[in-house]
Enzyme design. Structure first.
Site, PDB file in Angstrom:
ATOM      1  N   LYS A   3       0.885  -1.176   0.000  1.00 33.72           N
ATOM      2  CA  LYS A   3       0.000   0.000   0.000  1.00 33.72           C
ATOM      3  C   LYS A   3       0.918   1.220   0.000  1.00 33.72           C
ATOM      4  O   LYS A   3       1.409   1.644   1.042  1.00 33.72           O
ATOM      5  CB  LYS A   3      -0.885  -0.018   1.250  1.00 33.72           C
ATOM      6  CG  LYS A   3      -2.246   0.654   1.116  1.00 33.72           C
ATOM      7  CD  LYS A   3      -2.218   2.132   0.773  1.00 33.72           C
ATOM      8  CE  LYS A   3      -1.958   3.015   1.972  1.00 33.72           C
ATOM      9  NZ  LYS A   3      -1.711   4.421   1.582  1.00 33.72           N
ATOM     10  N   GLU A  35       9.697   1.796  10.786  1.00 32.99           N
ATOM     11  CA  GLU A  35      10.785   2.755  10.533  1.00 32.99           C
ATOM     12  C   GLU A  35      10.131   4.123  10.530  1.00 32.99           C
ATOM     13  O   GLU A  35       9.408   4.480   9.615  1.00 32.99           O
ATOM     14  CB  GLU A  35      11.447   2.416   9.186  1.00 32.99           C
ATOM     15  CG  GLU A  35      12.835   2.983   9.082  1.00 32.99           C
ATOM     16  CD  GLU A  35      12.842   4.307   8.376  1.00 32.99           C
ATOM     17  OE1 GLU A  35      12.811   5.341   9.101  1.00 32.99           O
ATOM     18  OE2 GLU A  35      12.880   4.340   7.152  1.00 32.99           O
ATOM     19  N   CYS A  73      13.794  10.760   6.624  1.00 31.06           N
ATOM     20  CA  CYS A  73      13.751  10.384   8.033  1.00 31.06           C
ATOM     21  C   CYS A  73      15.106  10.618   8.689  1.00 31.06           C
ATOM     22  O   CYS A  73      15.181  10.841   9.888  1.00 31.06           O
ATOM     23  CB  CYS A  73      13.323   8.932   8.164  1.00 31.06           C
ATOM     24  SG  CYS A  73      14.224   7.832   7.078  1.00 31.06           S
ATOM     25  N   GLU A 129       9.995  16.334  14.842  1.00 32.80           N
ATOM     26  CA  GLU A 129      10.383  16.165  13.446  1.00 32.80           C
ATOM     27  C   GLU A 129       9.577  17.128  12.559  1.00 32.80           C
ATOM     28  O   GLU A 129       8.359  17.132  12.592  1.00 32.80           O
ATOM     29  CB  GLU A 129      10.121  14.725  12.992  1.00 32.80           C
ATOM     30  CG  GLU A 129      10.602  14.491  11.571  1.00 32.80           C
ATOM     31  CD  GLU A 129      10.362  13.074  11.070  1.00 32.80           C
ATOM     32  OE1 GLU A 129       9.224  12.595  11.126  1.00 32.80           O
ATOM     33  OE2 GLU A 129      11.333  12.446  10.614  1.00 32.80           O
TER      34      GLU A 129
END
Ligand code: TXE
Length: 492
Positions: A175, A250, A284, A385
């Site tokens: 997906k 992750e 990331c 973040e």
């Protein structure tokens, strides 16, 4: 505008509800493709197909070497399509064509590496404390793997999951992110050409709550491999726990790039700029905090700003562009909001600090490469973040303080250390709480190397021998060699 279809059970299909989602080119802010809006009914069909394939002789009956050969053929086909796929990705997510090309030419290596591992999955013969018994282990695939991927590196991150999952003998439902599904659908065409049986790999597109959630909660899914934001990752983990499913997560990061006064400063300044402004900060592993040794702080910051100012913004399909747009409108708004958060917290904006209104940026979602000084470790801007080109500068006095600040966030994905001292390099790499530490470099990854997070950056490893173990389960087999199982009511 191209209308795409999804891959379910080896066939190209529309969503059962006959609905579509627009995929938007972030450079123009206009829709350029339509992807099927898959929902539970589509997910159910895809998981059923993957399950059927998992138990079918066309997949299960393959020798491990034959499975490796299929993956190798896929890698070869991918290599011939790399430039076309890179252009699709660059159009779909606004990342630089130069970066997407190098990523897409690298993706086949992931399949080659794991193709090589597929027939090296071995069990063990164990010594036994039970005389007369033979005991060995088998490493077996899990079943149907749900791979859920984000928009920043669509096919690379899909390969990180699909290559080990398939090499280990699982089947997959992918997906991709609703913001960048087109390359995954183009990639899907290669599976049939490579000779994969129908249903071994299925691709369902759609929104996170409409297609992602039914996928992770589907009882037929054995394992979820997820890359995305930490809040979504937490929701995925909670749902997976209800079904006692295996998970690899992750998630995000707030990585520290630490520059000592004994570093090669030419290298370090390039590394800090690349760490945060490459990929427009949408990775990331972005080195979003630069920790700078106080004796060189002023001089280093001056060099940093001089270099960052030279960034050429513009069309990501132009090879000379260095900083592209932000991929999605919500992400664009999030980055701008964090600029206000930083200013509100008292950080001092040394560069950028708002939307980019340069003519070369057209109607796209561009923000200026931004640098904030006066950032204290407790500020939101030093902890959360952003996922954009926003760098926070934090001075430090010694190694102790650098470690304390670097390790002070909830994340632990990566860190960079710039020093000419081998003692310091080793001491820092031991004490940094991060899944990857780069010394005098940044952003280096490989299919041979385990990659993953500490703390809230997630768990499980992608890449290297570790990755294939994430898609296997161990079975112990006992054989009575002497036929002495005579005691009907007792254990031996
Ligand atoms: O990611 P999401 P978004 C971070 C970054 C960014 C934030 C949000 O900070 O600002 O995440 O980005 C699917 N069940 N990263 O919203 O929501 C979704 O459809 C199952 C870091 O784009 O995490 C997509 O396929 N699936 C990151 C995938 O999850 C669900 C890269 C990721 O989407 C779901 C991207 C649900 N309930 C963003 N909800 C990194 N680690 O590199 C969503 N999804």
């Amino acid at each position: 505008m191209n209308k795409h279809r999804m891959l379910v059970d080896g066939a190209w299909v529309d969503a059962a509800a006959g609905e579509w989602l627009e995929s938007i080119n972030p450079f123009t802010a206009n829709a350029w493709a339509l992807i099927p809006r898959g929902r539970k009914a589509d997910v159910d069909r895809a998981v059923d197909a993957a399950k059927k394939a998992f138990y079918g002789k066309d997949w299960r009956g393959l020798t491990a070497s034959a499975r490796g050969a299929l993956l190798r053929r896929l890698a070869e086909l991918l290599a011939t399509e790399a430039d076309r796929l890179a252009e699709i990705e660059s159009t779909d997510n606004g990342k630089l064509i130069s970066e997407m090309r190098s990523q897409l030419h690298y993706v086949p290596k992931w399949f080659h590496y794991f193709a090589g591992l597929s027939d090296k999955i071995e069990g063990r013969v164990l010594p036994s404390d039970k005389p007369g018994f033979f005991n060995f282990t088998r490493e077996e695939p899990l079943g149907v793997v749900a791979a859920i991927t984000p928009w920043n590196s669509p096919l690379l991150l899909a390969a990180w999951k699909l290559a080990p999952a398939l090499a280990a003998g699982n089947t997959v439902v992918l997906k991709p992110s609703e913001h960048s599904s087109v390359s995954a659908l183009a990639f899907g065409e290669l599976f049939e050409k490579a000779g994969f049986p129908p249903g071994a790999v299925n691709i369902v597109t759609g929104l996170g709550n409409e297609a992602g959630e039914p996928l992770i909660t589907h009882p037929g899914v054995a394992k979820i491999a997820f890359t995305g934001g930490d809040r979504t990752g937490q929701a995925v983990y909670e749902q997976a726990a209800r079904g006692i499913k295996r998970v690899t997560l992750e998630l995000g990061g707030k990585s520290a790039n630490i520059v000592f006064d004994d570093a090669d400063l030419d290298q370090a300044v390039n590394g800090v700029v690349a760490g945060i402004f490459a990929a427009t900060g949408q990775t990331c592993i972005a080195g979003s905090r630069a920790l700078i040794h106080r004796p060189i702080y002023d001089a280093f910051v001056e060099r940093l700003i001089t270099l960052a100012k030279t960034a050429r913004m513009g069309n990501p399909l132009d090879l000379s562009t260095q900083v592209g747009p932000i991929t999605t409108r919500p992400q664009y708004e999030k980055v701008l909001e964090y600029m206000q958060v930083a200013k509100g917290e008292g950080a001092v904006c040394l560069l950028g600090g708002g939307p980019a209104q340069r003519p070369e940026c057209g109607t796209g979602w561009f923000v200026e490469p931004t640098i904030f000084a006066g950032v204290r470790p407790e500020m939101r801007i030093a902890n959360e973040e952003v996922f954009g080109p926003l760098l926070s500068l934090i001075p430090f006095d010694d190694e102790e303080e650098a470690i304390r600040v670097a390790n002070s966030t909830i994340y632990g994905l990566a860190a960079g250390v710039w020093t000419s001292s081998i003692r310091r390099a080793l001491a820092m790499s031991e004490r940094l709480e991060a899944g990857t530490v780069w010394v005098n470099c940044y952003r280096v990854t490989s299919y041979m190397t385990p990659f993953g997070g500490f703390k809230r950056s997630g768990f499980g490893r992608e890449g290297g021998m570790e990755a294939i173990r994430e898609y296997l389960q161990t079975k112990s087999v006992w054989i009575d060699m002497e036929g002495k199982t005579a005691n009907p009511f007792g254990l031996r």
